[in-house]
Design a protein around this motif. Structure first.
Motif, short mmCIF file in Angstrom:
data_model
loop_
_atom_site.label_atom_id
_atom_site.label_comp_id
_atom_site.label_asym_id
_atom_site.label_seq_id
_atom_site.Cartn_x
_atom_site.Cartn_y
_atom_site.Cartn_z
N ILE A 27 0.84 -1.20 0.00
CA ILE A 27 0.00 0.00 0.00
C ILE A 27 0.87 1.25 0.00
O ILE A 27 0.60 2.21 -0.74
N ALA A 28 1.91 1.25 0.81
CA ALA A 28 2.82 2.40 0.85
C ALA A 28 3.44 2.63 -0.52
O ALA A 28 3.52 3.78 -1.00
N LEU A 29 3.85 1.57 -1.19
CA LEU A 29 4.43 1.69 -2.52
C LEU A 29 3.39 2.18 -3.53
O LEU A 29 3.72 3.00 -4.40
N SER A 30 2.15 1.73 -3.41
CA SER A 30 1.08 2.21 -4.30
C SER A 30 0.88 3.71 -4.14
O SER A 30 0.65 4.43 -5.12
N ILE A 31 0.96 4.19 -2.92
CA ILE A 31 0.80 5.62 -2.67
C ILE A 31 1.98 6.40 -3.24
O ILE A 31 1.81 7.43 -3.89
N VAL A 32 3.20 5.88 -3.04
CA VAL A 32 4.40 6.56 -3.54
C VAL A 32 4.41 6.59 -5.06
O VAL A 32 4.71 7.62 -5.67
N LEU A 33 4.08 5.48 -5.71
CA LEU A 33 4.10 5.41 -7.16
C LEU A 33 2.96 6.21 -7.80
O LEU A 33 3.08 6.68 -8.92
N GLY A 34 1.86 6.31 -7.10
CA GLY A 34 0.71 7.05 -7.63
C GLY A 34 -0.18 6.19 -8.51
O GLY A 34 0.06 5.00 -8.70
N LYS A 35 -1.18 6.83 -9.04
CA LYS A 35 -2.20 6.13 -9.83
C LYS A 35 -1.72 5.88 -11.26
O LYS A 35 -0.97 6.68 -11.82
N LEU A 152 -12.51 -0.95 -0.88
CA LEU A 152 -11.91 0.10 -0.04
C LEU A 152 -10.87 0.91 -0.79
O LEU A 152 -10.67 2.09 -0.49
N LYS A 153 -10.21 0.32 -1.79
CA LYS A 153 -9.20 1.06 -2.54
C LYS A 153 -9.83 2.22 -3.32
O LYS A 153 -9.20 3.25 -3.51
N PHE A 154 -11.06 2.05 -3.74
CA PHE A 154 -11.73 3.13 -4.46
C PHE A 154 -12.13 4.25 -3.50
O PHE A 154 -12.03 5.43 -3.83
N LYS A 155 -12.56 3.87 -2.29
CA LYS A 155 -12.93 4.87 -1.29
C LYS A 155 -11.70 5.64 -0.82
O LYS A 155 -11.78 6.84 -0.59
N ALA A 156 -10.57 4.95 -0.70
CA ALA A 156 -9.33 5.60 -0.26
C ALA A 156 -8.59 6.26 -1.43
O ALA A 156 -7.62 6.97 -1.21
N ARG A 157 -9.05 6.02 -2.66
CA ARG A 157 -8.44 6.55 -3.88
C ARG A 157 -6.98 6.14 -4.02
O ARG A 157 -6.12 6.93 -4.40
N ILE A 158 -6.72 4.87 -3.69
CA ILE A 158 -5.38 4.29 -3.83
C ILE A 158 -5.46 3.24 -4.94
O ILE A 158 -6.28 2.34 -4.89
#
Length: 177
Positions: A27-35, A152-158
């Protein structure tokens, strides 16, 4: 003799520390890399479902040896770990595709593969400690809850393209509990 052990936490094959930790790192890597470009508006379908299923099957086969081998002996506990790994994983796959059928109107082979991995993750901490009937219930619950947590990933926008949070973090927590 560690902190968790002092609080009577048991983890047969290391699933708690491995999957919850790896899931949070994902999850941390998904946030760092972005959408990804186009996410979430575009439907991004898997590229090779037969390879996904082949990989999931190979993973299941190897995981059986890992969980049973964690006993470091050929005894009844290793046998329970082996049987529990098989039945919990099958039950989690069923739990996931039932939720997909209810939620989306149809089940998918990709969902079956995701349910399979969720079941493997959930059974790992408990595989040597519970009965096969309990393993079936654990798998059904883990598969269903993990499938529900994908949204939940859609709600958190990750942009969690592999559903790492739903499968590894949630599945790991369910298995540890």
């Amino acid at each position: 003799g560690g902190w968790l052990s002092q609080h009577h936490v048991e983890d047969f094959a290391g699933g708690t520390v491995v999957h919850i930790n790896a899931g949070m790192a994902g999850i941390a890597l998904s946030i760092v890399l972005g959408k990804r470009i186009g996410w979430p508006k575009e439907r991004m379908r898997p590229h090779n479902v037969p390879f996904v299923l082949l990989g999931a099957g190979l993973l299941w086969f190897g995981w059986i040896g890992f969980n049973a081998g964690s006993e470091l002996a050929a005894d009844a506990v290793a046998g329970y770990a082996l049987i529990n790994t098989v039945v919990a994983t099958a039950a989690a796959m069923l739990g996931w595709i039932v939720i997909e059928k209810i939620r989306d109107g149809h089940s998918t082979t990709l969902g079956a593969a995701s349910g399979l991995v969720a079941g493997l993750v959930a059974i790992t901490p408990a595989c040597g400690f519970i009965t096969p009937v309990s393993a079936i219930w654990l798998g059904l619950v883990a598969g269903a809850i993990c499938a529900l947590c994908v949204s939940l990933k859609f709600k958190a926008r990750i942009d969690d393209s592999l559903d790492v949070f739903a499968v590894h973090v949630v599945g790991g927590i369910i298995g540890a509990l």
